[in-house]
Motif scaffolding. Structure first.
Motif, PDB file in Angstrom:
ATOM      1  N   PHE A  76      41.013  33.895  31.079  1.00  0.00           N
ATOM      2  CA  PHE A  76      40.656  34.142  32.476  1.00  0.00           C
ATOM      3  C   PHE A  76      40.027  35.529  32.563  1.00  0.00           C
ATOM      4  N   GLY A  77      38.720  35.574  32.688  1.00  0.00           N
ATOM      5  CA  GLY A  77      37.982  36.840  32.697  1.00  0.00           C
ATOM      6  C   GLY A  77      37.489  37.091  31.284  1.00  0.00           C
ATOM      7  N   THR A  78      36.303  36.611  30.997  1.00  0.00           N
ATOM      8  CA  THR A  78      35.852  36.601  29.597  1.00  0.00           C
ATOM      9  C   THR A  78      34.739  37.607  29.322  1.00  0.00           C
ATOM     10  N   GLY A  81      32.598  37.812  26.203  1.00  0.00           N
ATOM     11  CA  GLY A  81      33.126  36.734  25.367  1.00  0.00           C
ATOM     12  C   GLY A  81      33.642  37.179  24.007  1.00  0.00           C
ATOM     13  N   THR A  82      33.944  38.466  23.879  1.00  0.00           N
ATOM     14  CA  THR A  82      34.368  38.948  22.568  1.00  0.00           C
ATOM     15  C   THR A  82      35.673  38.285  22.110  1.00  0.00           C
ATOM     16  N   ASN A  83      36.609  38.061  23.050  1.00  0.00           N
ATOM     17  CA  ASN A  83      37.865  37.400  22.655  1.00  0.00           C
ATOM     18  C   ASN A  83      37.630  35.925  22.337  1.00  0.00           C
ATOM     19  N   LEU A  84      36.716  35.311  23.080  1.00  0.00           N
ATOM     20  CA  LEU A  84      36.416  33.894  22.828  1.00  0.00           C
ATOM     21  C   LEU A  84      35.906  33.700  21.413  1.00  0.00           C
ATOM     22  N   PHE A 106      36.967  31.191  31.929  1.00  0.00           N
ATOM     23  CA  PHE A 106      36.576  31.290  33.346  1.00  0.00           C
ATOM     24  C   PHE A 106      36.009  32.678  33.613  1.00  0.00           C
ATOM     25  N   ASP A 107      34.842  32.717  34.197  1.00  0.00           N
ATOM     26  CA  ASP A 107      34.278  33.999  34.638  1.00  0.00           C
ATOM     27  C   ASP A 107      33.136  33.728  35.618  1.00  0.00           C
ATOM     28  N   THR A 108      32.961  34.641  36.552  1.00  0.00           N
ATOM     29  CA  THR A 108      31.784  34.538  37.427  1.00  0.00           C
ATOM     30  C   THR A 108      30.534  34.912  36.640  1.00  0.00           C
ATOM     31  N   PHE A 109      30.703  35.767  35.640  1.00  0.00           N
ATOM     32  CA  PHE A 109      29.620  36.445  34.918  1.00  0.00           C
ATOM     33  C   PHE A 109      28.778  37.297  35.876  1.00  0.00           C
ATOM     34  N   GLY A 111      30.680  39.583  37.736  1.00  0.00           N
ATOM     35  CA  GLY A 111      31.669  40.606  38.068  1.00  0.00           C
ATOM     36  C   GLY A 111      32.639  40.147  39.140  1.00  0.00           C
ATOM     37  N   PHE A 112      33.385  41.116  39.686  1.00  0.00           N
ATOM     38  CA  PHE A 112      34.390  40.779  40.696  1.00  0.00           C
ATOM     39  C   PHE A 112      33.725  40.164  41.930  1.00  0.00           C
ATOM     40  N   PRO A 113      34.155  38.971  42.351  1.00  0.00           N
ATOM     41  CA  PRO A 113      33.583  38.417  43.588  1.00  0.00           C
ATOM     42  C   PRO A 113      34.175  39.062  44.826  1.00  0.00           C
ATOM     43  N   ASP A 130      31.598  44.706  40.016  1.00  0.00           N
ATOM     44  CA  ASP A 130      31.965  45.447  38.800  1.00  0.00           C
ATOM     45  C   ASP A 130      32.209  44.456  37.662  1.00  0.00           C
ATOM     46  N   PHE A 131      31.812  44.837  36.483  1.00  0.00           N
ATOM     47  CA  PHE A 131      31.953  44.051  35.254  1.00  0.00           C
ATOM     48  C   PHE A 131      30.968  42.883  35.149  1.00  0.00           C
ATOM     49  N   ALA A 132      29.896  42.945  35.958  1.00  0.00           N
ATOM     50  CA  ALA A 132      28.869  41.903  35.811  1.00  0.00           C
ATOM     51  C   ALA A 132      28.204  42.046  34.443  1.00  0.00           C
ATOM     52  N   GLY A 165      31.693  30.815  37.553  1.00  0.00           N
ATOM     53  CA  GLY A 165      31.870  30.906  39.005  1.00  0.00           C
ATOM     54  C   GLY A 165      33.249  31.459  39.325  1.00  0.00           C
ATOM     55  N   ASP A 166      33.568  31.455  40.606  1.00  0.00           N
ATOM     56  CA  ASP A 166      34.835  32.033  41.050  1.00  0.00           C
ATOM     57  C   ASP A 166      36.013  31.170  40.565  1.00  0.00           C
ATOM     58  N   ALA A 167      36.840  31.755  39.751  1.00  0.00           N
ATOM     59  CA  ALA A 167      37.951  30.996  39.152  1.00  0.00           C
ATOM     60  C   ALA A 167      38.973  30.551  40.192  1.00  0.00           C
ATOM     61  N   THR A 168      39.050  31.266  41.323  1.00  0.00           N
ATOM     62  CA  THR A 168      40.030  30.847  42.331  1.00  0.00           C
ATOM     63  C   THR A 168      39.641  29.477  42.899  1.00  0.00           C
ATOM     64  N   ILE A 169      38.365  29.154  42.821  1.00  0.00           N
ATOM     65  CA  ILE A 169      37.892  27.832  43.260  1.00  0.00           C
ATOM     66  C   ILE A 169      37.840  26.879  42.054  1.00  0.00           C
ATOM     67  N   PHE A 188      45.052  36.452  30.544  1.00  0.00           N
ATOM     68  CA  PHE A 188      44.530  36.958  31.810  1.00  0.00           C
ATOM     69  C   PHE A 188      43.893  38.322  31.622  1.00  0.00           C
ATOM     70  N   ASP A 189      42.599  38.378  31.926  1.00  0.00           N
ATOM     71  CA  ASP A 189      41.910  39.668  31.862  1.00  0.00           C
ATOM     72  C   ASP A 189      40.943  39.815  33.049  1.00  0.00           C
ATOM     73  N   PHE A 190      41.382  39.311  34.214  1.00  0.00           N
ATOM     74  CA  PHE A 190      40.583  39.508  35.425  1.00  0.00           C
ATOM     75  C   PHE A 190      40.701  40.955  35.909  1.00  0.00           C
ATOM     76  N   ASP A 191      41.795  41.592  35.587  1.00  0.00           N
ATOM     77  CA  ASP A 191      42.095  42.969  36.017  1.00  0.00           C
ATOM     78  C   ASP A 191      42.572  43.086  37.456  1.00  0.00           C
ATOM     79  N   LYS A 194      43.892  38.764  43.086  1.00  0.00           N
ATOM     80  CA  LYS A 194      43.780  37.417  43.644  1.00  0.00           C
ATOM     81  C   LYS A 194      43.522  36.319  42.591  1.00  0.00           C
ATOM     82  N   PRO A 195      42.507  36.473  41.746  1.00  0.00           N
ATOM     83  CA  PRO A 195      42.301  35.385  40.774  1.00  0.00           C
ATOM     84  C   PRO A 195      43.455  35.254  39.788  1.00  0.00           C
ATOM     85  N   THR A 196      44.123  36.393  39.482  1.00  0.00           N
ATOM     86  CA  THR A 196      45.255  36.322  38.545  1.00  0.00           C
ATOM     87  C   THR A 196      46.377  35.504  39.190  1.00  0.00           C
TER      88      THR A 196
HETATM   89  C1  LIG Z   1      37.737  43.316  32.436  1.00  0.00           C
HETATM   90  S1  LIG Z   1      36.571  42.064  32.515  1.00  0.00           S
HETATM   91  C2  LIG Z   1      37.019  40.964  31.207  1.00  0.00           C
HETATM   92  C3  LIG Z   1      36.866  41.583  29.834  1.00  0.00           C
HETATM   93  C4  LIG Z   1      36.903  40.635  28.667  1.00  0.00           C
HETATM   94  N1  LIG Z   1      38.073  39.779  28.615  1.00  0.00           N
HETATM   95  C5  LIG Z   1      36.822  41.455  27.391  1.00  0.00           C
HETATM   96  O1  LIG Z   1      37.793  41.468  26.616  1.00  0.00           O
HETATM   97  O2  LIG Z   1      35.788  42.088  27.170  1.00  0.00           O
HETATM   98  C6  LIG Z   1      37.097  41.196  33.959  1.00  0.00           C
HETATM   99  C7  LIG Z   1      36.313  39.922  34.176  1.00  0.00           C
HETATM  100  O3  LIG Z   1      36.928  39.147  35.179  1.00  0.00           O
HETATM  101  C8  LIG Z   1      35.911  38.469  35.890  1.00  0.00           C
HETATM  102  N2  LIG Z   1      36.436  38.044  37.205  1.00  0.00           N
HETATM  103  C9  LIG Z   1      37.112  38.811  38.108  1.00  0.00           C
HETATM  104  N3  LIG Z   1      37.434  38.082  39.197  1.00  0.00           N
HETATM  105  C10 LIG Z   1      37.002  36.808  38.945  1.00  0.00           C
HETATM  106  C11 LIG Z   1      37.074  35.589  39.659  1.00  0.00           C
HETATM  107  N4  LIG Z   1      37.633  35.491  40.879  1.00  0.00           N
HETATM  108  N5  LIG Z   1      36.524  34.489  39.092  1.00  0.00           N
HETATM  109  C12 LIG Z   1      35.944  34.549  37.877  1.00  0.00           C
HETATM  110  N6  LIG Z   1      35.844  35.683  37.158  1.00  0.00           N
HETATM  111  C13 LIG Z   1      36.363  36.802  37.693  1.00  0.00           C
HETATM  112  C14 LIG Z   1      34.785  39.500  35.986  1.00  0.00           C
HETATM  113  O4  LIG Z   1      33.541  38.876  36.188  1.00  0.00           O
HETATM  114  C15 LIG Z   1      34.881  40.194  34.626  1.00  0.00           C
HETATM  115  O5  LIG Z   1      33.994  39.641  33.686  1.00  0.00           O
END
Ligand SMILES: C[S@@+](CC[C@H](N)C(=O)[O-])C[C@H]1O[C@@H](n2cnc3c(N)ncnc32)[C@H](O)[C@@H]1O
Length: 256
Positions: A76-78, A81-84, A106-109, A111-113, A130-132, A165-169, A188-191, A194-196
């Protein structure tokens, strides 16, 4: 929404920069390496610093805990994609014929929505976007992951999925469309809160006993939302939050 490819430098604002600057020097040494192109990849660890090696070892630690446990891995929050990519290689190493071990990211790609009051903290003011990552990055990531799969066992079976897209959806849509899902590892790496919280709630019925739930920022000043979500949904007093020797900020629990 602004596309803000926030860097580690911004994240670490306020911290001593000496270590960080030294790590950036590795980047410069890599970009200017007097190593023939065909030798570069075999020598890439010349430039991989302790912190990055620790991250790899941490991902490896979590992976080892799910060997013998059925189900998929979800990140969650990729971001890039380094971890993937690590999970793909670890699957090839530890479970070469486990084509059932799907990787779902899951990621919007973008950044934070959105942010929540619960993400407010004393050190950094997070912003939407942020994080786009650069536009069309998921296509590039797909190429990289396909290449990894192509040099791992059972290359003809695609074993990863990017849910953009938005993982909450998207989490509900995904689980609705994939009722076969069993989750062995959720990282979980959304930071943010809400999505967490939303995704953690939604995946509970799909977890197997013994599943690993990892958190990249727990007990971390800049990311209070991640711990709040964990406390609200599972309760930090109900689970032992394991600390890895490899990573100061991350933690995981075993879902029992
Ligand atoms: C800190 S980064 C992830 C870093 C990544 N795991 C790594 O190791 O490099 C946080 C990610 O969460 C994604 N994100 C935050 N809220 C989100 C949401 N509601 N839906 C999908 N992605 C979300 C952001 O787009 C961002 O790419």
């Amino acid at each position: 929404m602004e596309r803000n490819t926030i860097s580690d430098a911004e994240f670490l604002k306020g911290y001593s920069s000496t270590d960080f600057d030294k790590r950036l020097s590795f980047r410069d040494l890599l970009l200017n390496a007097p190593i023939p192109k065909e030798e570069l990849m075999n020598n890439i660890s010349l430039f991989v610093d302790r912190r990055n090696i620790s991250r790899i070892l941490f991902i490896n630690e979590m992976y080892q805990k799910i060997i013998g446990i059925h189900g998929s891995i979800i990140e969650f929050g990729t971001r890039y994609g380094t971890n993937l990519s690590l999970f793909t290689s670890l699957r090839g190493i530890y479970e070469p014929f486990n084509h059932n071990r799907k990787l779902i990211a899951f990621d919007t790609f973008n950044g934070f929505p959105e942010l929540d009051k619960k993400d407010d903290n004393a050190n950094i003011k997070w912003k939407e976007g942020d994080f786009a990552v650069p536009e069309n990055y998921p296509d590039y990531l797909t190429q990289v992951l396909k290449l990894h799969e192509s040099i791992s066992p059972l290359p003809e079976i695609k074993k990863f999925e990017l849910v953009i897209g938005d993982a909450t959806i998207n989490i509900s849509k995904y689980l609705q469309a994939h009722k076969e899902t069993i989750i062995a590892l959720a990282y979980f790496d959304f930071d943010i809160y809400k999505p967490t919280a939303e995704c953690l709630k939604k995946i509970i019925p799909y977890l197997t006993k013994g599943a690993v739930i990892g958190f990249d920022e727990i007990n971390v000043l800049e990311c209070p939302g991640e711990a709040e979500a964990l406390r609200e949904v599972l309760g930090t007093k109900n689970y032992r939050i394991q600390h890895s020797i490899f990573r100061a900020n991350a933690g995981y629990l075993i879902f029992e």
